[in-house]
Scaffold this motif. Structure first.
Motif, PDB file in Angstrom:
ATOM      1  N   UNK A 278       0.837  -1.199   0.000  1.00 29.51           N
ATOM      2  CA  UNK A 278       0.000   0.000   0.000  1.00 29.51           C
ATOM      3  C   UNK A 278       0.878   1.257   0.000  1.00 29.51           C
ATOM      4  N   UNK A 279       1.992   1.222   0.730  1.00 31.12           N
ATOM      5  CA  UNK A 279       2.906   2.367   0.716  1.00 31.12           C
ATOM      6  C   UNK A 279       3.481   2.587  -0.677  1.00 31.12           C
ATOM      7  N   UNK A 280       3.824   1.502  -1.362  1.00 32.10           N
ATOM      8  CA  UNK A 280       4.304   1.640  -2.749  1.00 32.10           C
ATOM      9  C   UNK A 280       3.220   2.308  -3.584  1.00 32.10           C
ATOM     10  N   UNK A 281       2.005   1.793  -3.494  1.00 30.13           N
ATOM     11  CA  UNK A 281       0.883   2.292  -4.281  1.00 30.13           C
ATOM     12  C   UNK A 281       0.598   3.775  -3.992  1.00 30.13           C
ATOM     13  N   UNK A 282       0.611   4.147  -2.718  1.00 28.42           N
ATOM     14  CA  UNK A 282       0.268   5.514  -2.329  1.00 28.42           C
ATOM     15  C   UNK A 282       1.382   6.527  -2.573  1.00 28.42           C
ATOM     16  N   UNK A 283       2.617   6.148  -2.293  1.00 24.96           N
ATOM     17  CA  UNK A 283       3.713   7.123  -2.300  1.00 24.96           C
ATOM     18  C   UNK A 283       4.621   7.042  -3.521  1.00 24.96           C
ATOM     19  N   UNK A 284       4.835   5.841  -4.039  1.00 24.34           N
ATOM     20  CA  UNK A 284       5.773   5.690  -5.152  1.00 24.34           C
ATOM     21  C   UNK A 284       5.060   5.420  -6.476  1.00 24.34           C
TER      22      UNK A 284
ATOM     23  N   UNK B   2      10.376   5.582  -5.885  1.00 22.25           N
ATOM     24  CA  UNK B   2       9.574   6.753  -5.538  1.00 22.25           C
ATOM     25  C   UNK B   2      10.408   7.884  -4.977  1.00 22.25           C
ATOM     26  N   UNK B   3       9.755   8.790  -4.244  1.00 19.41           N
ATOM     27  CA  UNK B   3      10.428   9.987  -3.748  1.00 19.41           C
ATOM     28  C   UNK B   3      11.414   9.726  -2.615  1.00 19.41           C
ATOM     29  N   UNK B   4      11.363   8.537  -2.016  1.00 19.63           N
ATOM     30  CA  UNK B   4      12.247   8.239  -0.891  1.00 19.63           C
ATOM     31  C   UNK B   4      11.679   8.778   0.408  1.00 19.63           C
ATOM     32  N   UNK B   5      12.294   8.399   1.497  1.00 14.81           N
ATOM     33  CA  UNK B   5      11.865   8.800   2.830  1.00 14.81           C
ATOM     34  C   UNK B   5      12.884   9.796   3.367  1.00 14.81           C
ATOM     35  N   UNK B   6      12.419  10.990   3.707  1.00 16.17           N
ATOM     36  CA  UNK B   6      13.339  12.033   4.183  1.00 16.17           C
ATOM     37  C   UNK B   6      13.944  11.697   5.538  1.00 16.17           C
ATOM     38  N   UNK B   7      13.123  11.192   6.451  1.00 15.59           N
ATOM     39  CA  UNK B   7      13.594  10.927   7.808  1.00 15.59           C
ATOM     40  C   UNK B   7      13.077   9.557   8.261  1.00 15.59           C
TER      41      UNK B   7
ATOM     42  N   UNK C 178      16.740   4.084   2.150  1.00 11.43           N
ATOM     43  CA  UNK C 178      16.006   5.054   1.356  1.00 11.43           C
ATOM     44  C   UNK C 178      16.882   6.246   1.018  1.00 11.43           C
ATOM     45  N   UNK C 179      16.761   6.684  -0.218  1.00  7.87           N
ATOM     46  CA  UNK C 179      17.458   7.877  -0.670  1.00  7.87           C
ATOM     47  C   UNK C 179      16.435   8.805  -1.301  1.00  7.87           C
ATOM     48  N   UNK C 180      16.386  10.047  -0.823  1.00  2.00           N
ATOM     49  CA  UNK C 180      15.432  11.013  -1.339  1.00  2.00           C
ATOM     50  C   UNK C 180      15.662  11.186  -2.840  1.00  2.00           C
ATOM     51  N   UNK C 181      14.583  11.094  -3.591  1.00  2.00           N
ATOM     52  CA  UNK C 181      14.649  11.250  -5.042  1.00  2.00           C
ATOM     53  C   UNK C 181      15.042   9.997  -5.791  1.00  2.00           C
ATOM     54  N   UNK C 182      15.395   8.930  -5.064  1.00  2.00           N
ATOM     55  CA  UNK C 182      15.849   7.699  -5.722  1.00  2.00           C
ATOM     56  C   UNK C 182      14.972   6.494  -5.424  1.00  2.00           C
ATOM     57  N   UNK C 183      14.374   6.448  -4.228  1.00  2.00           N
ATOM     58  CA  UNK C 183      13.515   5.322  -3.901  1.00  2.00           C
ATOM     59  C   UNK C 183      13.854   4.688  -2.568  1.00  2.00           C
ATOM     60  N   UNK C 184      13.106   3.644  -2.268  1.00  2.00           N
ATOM     61  CA  UNK C 184      13.188   2.991  -0.967  1.00  2.00           C
ATOM     62  C   UNK C 184      13.164   1.479  -1.128  1.00  2.00           C
ATOM     63  N   UNK C 185      13.949   0.795  -0.307  1.00  2.00           N
ATOM     64  CA  UNK C 185      13.903  -0.659  -0.197  1.00  2.00           C
ATOM     65  C   UNK C 185      13.703  -0.992   1.276  1.00  2.00           C
TER      66      UNK C 185
END
Length: 132
Positions: free
Chosen positions: A47-53, A79-84, A117-124
């Motif tokens: 759901x996080x992938x669907x909503x945010x990325x 996606x946008x990545x997680x800032x914090x 996670x890297x902002x602007x690159x995505x999250x694993x």
């Protein structure tokens, strides 16, 4: 060892990932409570992938050797990545107006969780549940 992935683009893909995860957990011998924990974790991650990325994959890996049985769920997006990441791990923190229980809940449901996670690159996000 078994490994598959489901591309997450629609809500139906979330359902498919859940079904595969439950099936694999059952094949490993997880009880129904742990099967529910695993499928709930998959739901939250997908759901996080669907909503945010908007698009990403849920990878489901079943490890079965003489000494161990475990399931590994990995959520990958560009996606946008997680800032914090520390903030995301706090109950109640949400950027979408939700309850903010998703990622902290996944952490409680599974035995281990690692977020990269890297902002602007995505999250694993890689999580594991071991059969004891």
């Amino acid at each position: 060892m078994f490994k598959t992935s489901v591309e997450i683009m629609t809500e139906w893909d979330i359902v498919e990932a859940r079904q595969i995860g439950r099936q694999e957990a059952k094949m490993l011998g997880f009880n129904t409570v742990d099967q529910a924990r695993i499928t709930t974790a998959i739901s939250e991650l997908a759901r996080n992938i669907y909503l945010y990325a908007e698009v990403g994959t849920i990878e489901i890996e079943r490890i079965e050797t003489e000494g161990e049985k475990r399931i590994i769920i990995t959520a990958v997006d560009k996606g946008p990545g997680i800032q914090d990441v520390r903030k995301v791990m706090q109950d109640g923190y949400s950027t979408s107006g939700g309850l903010g229980a998703g990622i902290p809940g996944v952490n409680r449901l599974m035995d281990s969780m690692v977020i990269q996670s890297n902002v602007g690159e995505g999250t694993t996000i890689k999580t594991e549940k071991w059969l004891r």
